[in-house]
Design an enzyme around this catalytic site. Structure first.
Site, short mmCIF file in Angstrom:
data_model
loop_
_atom_site.label_atom_id
_atom_site.label_comp_id
_atom_site.label_asym_id
_atom_site.label_seq_id
_atom_site.Cartn_x
_atom_site.Cartn_y
_atom_site.Cartn_z
N GLY A 26 0.87 -1.18 0.00
CA GLY A 26 0.00 0.00 0.00
C GLY A 26 0.89 1.22 0.00
O GLY A 26 1.80 1.34 0.84
N ARG A 57 10.71 -1.31 -4.46
CA ARG A 57 9.54 -1.28 -5.35
C ARG A 57 9.53 0.05 -6.10
O ARG A 57 9.64 1.11 -5.50
CB ARG A 57 8.24 -1.46 -4.54
CG ARG A 57 8.24 -2.79 -3.74
CD ARG A 57 6.84 -3.18 -3.31
NE ARG A 57 6.02 -3.55 -4.45
CZ ARG A 57 4.71 -3.77 -4.36
NH1 ARG A 57 4.08 -3.64 -3.20
NH2 ARG A 57 4.01 -4.12 -5.44
N ASP A 85 -0.99 4.55 -6.35
CA ASP A 85 0.41 4.40 -5.99
C ASP A 85 1.24 5.59 -6.46
O ASP A 85 2.28 5.90 -5.90
CB ASP A 85 0.98 3.10 -6.55
CG ASP A 85 0.39 1.92 -5.81
OD1 ASP A 85 -0.74 1.52 -6.14
OD2 ASP A 85 1.03 1.44 -4.86
#
Lengths: 353, 353
Positions: free
Chosen positions: A58, A100, A246
């Site tokens: 998240g 990420r 995101d």
């Protein structure tokens, strides 16, 4: 799930990520919904691994987690001089940045902690400031989500069904949630809301996390396979789509969990409003959509489910973790600074700078 | 998988369902791709259970399977007079009809066998005619799919990537397949084709069956999560969408596996042609789209994957097995009688009556 009634009572204040006396404490999201448990990390390497393997996921949650990982690096540094401290921190920052690529909050969290350290005039002051800052970020995240929730809640009518995607809830943030924060705020206004939850393959955040946290909060939800999204919209069973994000680029493109784009296309076809809900830290004012990398994750995530093989061995797999929704499919964006409507590029710059 | 090299060699003639000396032999599709095995049934009740639990699935395959189930009923009947034989057969026909409501082939197969029995002038003749008829239906199915495949193959260019949904392959028919029959025919024409395979939750026919049979045939494929369909189309990675169908009504609406409708919407948005591929037995010339029942299947199919729980206990689930694609999203329909283009209602009636 092994939850006490006390857990149930304090849902809204349960923390997905928290700074606990120089340690980072997280809910282990890989074990949900089968087991509810916490993990505690003491090194930036552990936090980086937790982000990569989605113990925490998240965008807002990994932003705060990465910041806390970097705070651990500061705390553990043996440096006596500031340049040496910065060197230690930069080394951990590089590791954390590499986990990420798509969620911009990760980079925002790291930059914010580095900035705090660089403003200090001694190693001791830097360490103290950094530890204080991540605690502020933790509290801020919940406060921001509550504000964002209130800003979005007025869109929702009593009796509405909200379609979401993935988990943009308490578990995607420190607490309260973005998309599900809007739902919670509407529920707090006394509205009866139902949430339609696509399971969100491959990592099943909808089935595992969103269904879990809504059940805990006694907010009615119905789980569907991702293939049923279009059918439900065609039957008129959805009043509004609210998802997380995101990264939202300055030209108004929304990067979010794979499957979001097709929801937006289908919502448009059926005249259903579509809203990303995201805090300031998700907006990337320096990049346009062409400059964003969409993470490609491993094959196993698709062909193995809870350790069980569901496809023949050796079959080639493509597993993009995110997709891009163009601004023409967005009705408005829900933020803690209010709603952002068209023209998005202009209004994002105005409201978010 | 435990396949001999002989199995590999004779792929195109492998039979999903076959009539074997008064027994019905099927590939057990629930065990694929982990185990390749056959099951043999001797009673209509066994065949009905196999259809219900998806040991055999795919509209053309369940049409032939139901016909064979009814042939078993005829064969096992102790009736001495035709009315008694018909009564026994009608009782099994009712059971077989109740297994799955959406694919029209099921009803077509049963009606065809009942018609054959009713045309006979003795019990003995009826039993012989029925057994002969199901063998004809078995052979016909493969022949029809080969014709359908040739009719569609000309649409496909060398180097194309075809997106499909679910399994409309050899395993959804007696052999060769409908949508994948088109791909096979194009490959037989010497074209290099790639197939993009959505896993097709909840029952995973894409991952389990389509990937399996394409791998066996050495036709290149890439498996994706259902959430990645829109993203792949937006990247320009799909040249054509070809899917099967469970029922096409006379007004041109296509009922097929859940997820098909959203593929069609997304294909339209990206200017990619969309084709259902289906034999005459899938066309329902007596009904319009408002008169079709979409099967709702059990909760377990969504919340348990290969026995592993992926959602909290007790979460409400909606699990429609099919959806409806309106004719405005269809480029043309591929059948063994050639392509059907707009206006669909008129052309379906003309070509299929």
């Amino acid at each position: 799930m092994s939850l006490t009634s006390e857990d149930m009572a304090d849902f809204f204040t349960l923390r997905t990520v928290s700074w606990d006396n120089g340690r980072v404490k997280m809910i282990d999201q890989t074990a949900l919904p089968n087991r509810f448990s916490y993990v505690v990390y003491r090194t930036p390497e552990q936090v980086a691994a937790a982000i990569k393997t989605m113990v925490v996921r998240g965008a807002p949650a990994i932003g705060v987690a990465a910041a806390m990982g970097l705070a651990l690096a500061a705390q553990r540094s043996k440096a006596n001089r500031l340049p040496d401290l910065f060197r230690d921190m930069e080394s951990s920052a590089a590791l954390l940045r590499s986990t990420r690529p798509t969620a911009v909050n990760l980079f925002w969290g790291i930059d914010r902690v580095m900035g705090k350290a660089r403003a200090a005039s001694s190693v001791r002051e830097a360490k103290e400031e950094v530890a204080a800052e991540v605690k502020v970020m933790e509290e801020e995240d919940v406060e921001v989500n509550r504000k964002l929730g209130r800003a979005g809640a007025d869109l929702i009518r009593d009796g509405d069904t909200v379609l979401t995607q993935c988990n943009a809830g308490a578990l995607a943030t420190v607490g309260y949630g973005t998309a599900l924060g809007v739902v919670r705020a509407a529920v707090e206004q006394g509205k009866l809301i139902k949430v339609l939850v696509p399971e969100t393959r491959p990592a099943l955040q909808g089935a595992r996390l969103t269904a879990f946290e809504l059940a805990r909060d006694r907010i009615p939800c119905t789980l569907i396979a991702d293939t049923a999204v279009g059918h439900m919209l065609s039957l008129g069973r959805v009043d509004r789509v609210i998802v997380g994000a995101d990264r939202i680029t300055r030209d108004g493109y929304v990067f979010n969990k794979i499957g979001t784009y097709q929801e937006a296309v289908l919502a448009k076809r059926h005249g259903v409003p579509f809203h990303p809900a995201a805090p300031r830290s998700t907006f990337d004012l320096t990049r346009t959509h062409e400059q964003v990398t969409i993470e490609e994750r491993g094959t196993e995530e698709v062909v193995l489910i809870r350790g069980k093989r569901i496809a023949p061995k050796g079959v080639p797999v493509s597993n993009p973790a995110f997709d891009m929704t163009p601004p023409e499919l967005v009705t408005s964006m829900i933020t803690e600074r209010g709603l952002i409507g068209i023209p998005f590029e202009e209004n994002i710059t105005r409201l978010m700078s």
